[in-house]
Design a protein around this motif. Structure first.
Motif, PDB file in Angstrom:
ATOM      1  N   LYS A  10       0.856  -1.203   0.048  1.00  0.00           N
ATOM      2  CA  LYS A  10      -0.775   0.102  -0.129  1.00  0.00           C
ATOM      3  C   LYS A  10       0.787   0.991  -0.341  1.00  0.00           C
ATOM      4  O   LYS A  10       1.601   1.735   1.044  1.00  0.00           O
ATOM      5  N   VAL A  11       0.629   1.830  -1.054  1.00  0.00           N
ATOM      6  CA  VAL A  11       1.548   3.468  -1.195  1.00  0.00           C
ATOM      7  C   VAL A  11       0.680   4.866  -1.558  1.00  0.00           C
ATOM      8  O   VAL A  11       0.209   4.656  -1.998  1.00  0.00           O
ATOM      9  N   PRO A  12       1.237   5.819  -0.532  1.00  0.00           N
ATOM     10  CA  PRO A  12       0.129   6.999  -0.374  1.00  0.00           C
ATOM     11  C   PRO A  12       0.516   8.049  -1.835  1.00  0.00           C
ATOM     12  O   PRO A  12       1.603   7.752  -2.295  1.00  0.00           O
ATOM     13  N   ASN A  30      -3.487  11.150   1.192  1.00  0.00           N
ATOM     14  CA  ASN A  30      -4.649   9.752   2.043  1.00  0.00           C
ATOM     15  C   ASN A  30      -4.840   9.111   1.294  1.00  0.00           C
ATOM     16  O   ASN A  30      -6.133   9.107   1.184  1.00  0.00           O
ATOM     17  N   TYR A  32      -4.202   6.165  -2.028  1.00  0.00           N
ATOM     18  CA  TYR A  32      -3.695   4.559  -1.685  1.00  0.00           C
ATOM     19  C   TYR A  32      -3.295   4.174  -3.501  1.00  0.00           C
ATOM     20  O   TYR A  32      -4.798   3.913  -3.692  1.00  0.00           O
ATOM     21  N   THR A  34      -2.780   0.242  -4.221  1.00  0.00           N
ATOM     22  CA  THR A  34      -2.715  -0.848  -2.771  1.00  0.00           C
ATOM     23  C   THR A  34      -2.467  -2.648  -4.364  1.00  0.00           C
ATOM     24  O   THR A  34      -2.805  -2.213  -5.353  1.00  0.00           O
ATOM     25  N   SER A  87      -6.517   1.173  -7.205  1.00  0.00           N
ATOM     26  CA  SER A  87      -5.852   2.502  -6.905  1.00  0.00           C
ATOM     27  C   SER A  87      -6.789   3.624  -6.725  1.00  0.00           C
ATOM     28  O   SER A  87      -7.630   3.838  -7.679  1.00  0.00           O
ATOM     29  N   ALA A 100       3.828   6.976  -7.116  1.00  0.00           N
ATOM     30  CA  ALA A 100       3.516   5.939  -6.492  1.00  0.00           C
ATOM     31  C   ALA A 100       3.657   4.492  -6.872  1.00  0.00           C
ATOM     32  O   ALA A 100       3.912   3.591  -6.359  1.00  0.00           O
ATOM     33  N   SER A 139       6.118   9.291  -0.647  1.00  0.00           N
ATOM     34  CA  SER A 139       5.332   7.988  -0.482  1.00  0.00           C
ATOM     35  C   SER A 139       6.165   6.756   0.621  1.00  0.00           C
ATOM     36  O   SER A 139       5.093   6.331   0.409  1.00  0.00           O
ATOM     37  N   SER A 291      -1.477  11.339   5.465  1.00  0.00           N
ATOM     38  CA  SER A 291      -1.009  10.507   5.546  1.00  0.00           C
ATOM     39  C   SER A 291       0.828  10.164   5.899  1.00  0.00           C
ATOM     40  O   SER A 291       1.860  10.740   5.046  1.00  0.00           O
ATOM     41  N   SER A 295       4.893   4.060   2.825  1.00  0.00           N
ATOM     42  CA  SER A 295       4.325   2.312   2.392  1.00  0.00           C
ATOM     43  C   SER A 295       4.374   1.239   3.053  1.00  0.00           C
ATOM     44  O   SER A 295       5.092   1.902   3.867  1.00  0.00           O
TER      45      SER A 295
END
Length: 305
Positions: A10-12, A30, A32, A34, A87, A100, A139, A291, A295
């Motif tokens: 999971k990456v912001p 926030n 993401y 994923t 996403s 990301a 990220s 966030s 990650s």
């Protein structure tokens, strides 16, 4: 990672520049990207997202290429994976979708290939892919990041728990970073460089000391990129005026645009979002928060728990 494991990566998203912090200041958001990953007999990368459905589904997918090339850099041939991509990050809107994806690819290589990379090693790899550290750093680390890249080295600091939130105004039209960079000057005079860098320095000091009015003032005084990019953004000045009259302390392009991001003290963003949506119904107004974690990788079982 064993054959039966399923990983969640999971990456912001991120917003960069924040006005004068050109290619050096980033903020994790926030929204993401994923990935659900499991080992497979061949590379397969699929998504149910409308924006992503036309991307390649084999190893030529960008995330797969980042992962494969990252592993190869360390002398490892990566086992093929089946990847499901979800996403929340709009593509080519200045919210760090490519950064990301780069971070996700590096995390994929590190996890599946057991590379044992440090955060700093991941940051340098990601910066080389992206060309600058602001989006990828946000990220990876989360929070507000300030980074410097040069001579094959990246230095970065991250700050969390900042009490502001944002309203992003996302247009329907895309704006590729390459196109928005073409309008920038290739050189700046010494006087311009001094003024522009001092403005960025003061922006950081204002944000960290929670002097919101000064932070907003510095966002408007950017000389590096916004004076050249704002004309590419329809109704930028009207958005800025409405946001500031409705409580925002600062307004800036998100990254290279076309998204416009409005900064407001924590707890006050919901009303601003409704106001901006009503004022610009052709755009999508989103209330966003910082966030702070960056990650994250876990097993599917841990993700559910």
């Amino acid at each position: 990672m064993t054959l039966n494991d399923r990983l969640i990566i999971k990456v912001p998203a991120s917003s960069a520049n924040l006005g004068p912090g050109f290619d050096s200041i980033g903020l994790a958001l926030n929204l993401y990207l994923t990935l659900e990953v499991e080992k497979h007999d061949k590379w397969e990368c699929r998504s149910q997202c409308e924006e992503l459905k036309d991307l390649p589904t084999d190893e030529s997918h960008f995330i797969c290429q980042v992962a494969i090339q990252t592993a190869a850099h360390y002398g490892t041939k990566l086992s093929p994976c089946k990847i499901s991509v979800d996403s929340e990050i709009p593509l080519a809107r200045g919210l760090g979708s490519s950064a990301a994806a780069i971070v996700a690819g590096i995390e994929l290589a590190d996890s599946v290939g057991d590379l044992g990379l440090t955060k700093q090693e991941k940051l340098l790899l990601a910066t080389k892919w992206e060309g600058h550290p602001d989006n990828v750093g946000a990220s990876l680390f989360g929070g507000l990041v300030i980074g410097c890249y040069g001579q094959d080295e990246v230095d970065m600091l991250s700050f969390t728990d900042l009490p502001f939130e944002m309203v992003a105004l996302v247009p329907q039209d895309i704006l590729l970073t390459k196109e928005s960079r073409e309008v920038l000057p290739t050189t700046y005079s010494q006087g311009e460089a001094i003024q522009a860098s001092s403005t960025a320095n003061l922006l950081i000091a204002a944000l960290l000391s929670q002097n919101w009015s000064l932070a907003g003032k510095m966002m408007e005084k950017d000389l590096f990129h916004q004076p050249y990019r704002k004309p590419l953004i329809h109704a930028y000045h009207e958005m800025e005026q409405l946001a500031k009259s409705s409580g925002a302390f600062g307004v800036a392009l998100s990254g290279a645009g076309p998204t416009v991001i409005c900064f407001i003290e924590k707890g006050k963003g919901k009303q601003l979002m409704h106001t901006m949506q009503a004022g610009f119904p052709e755009m999508h107004a989103m209330l966003l928060s910082i966030s702070d974690t960056g990650s994250n990788i876990c097993t599917a079982e841990e993700f559910v728990q």
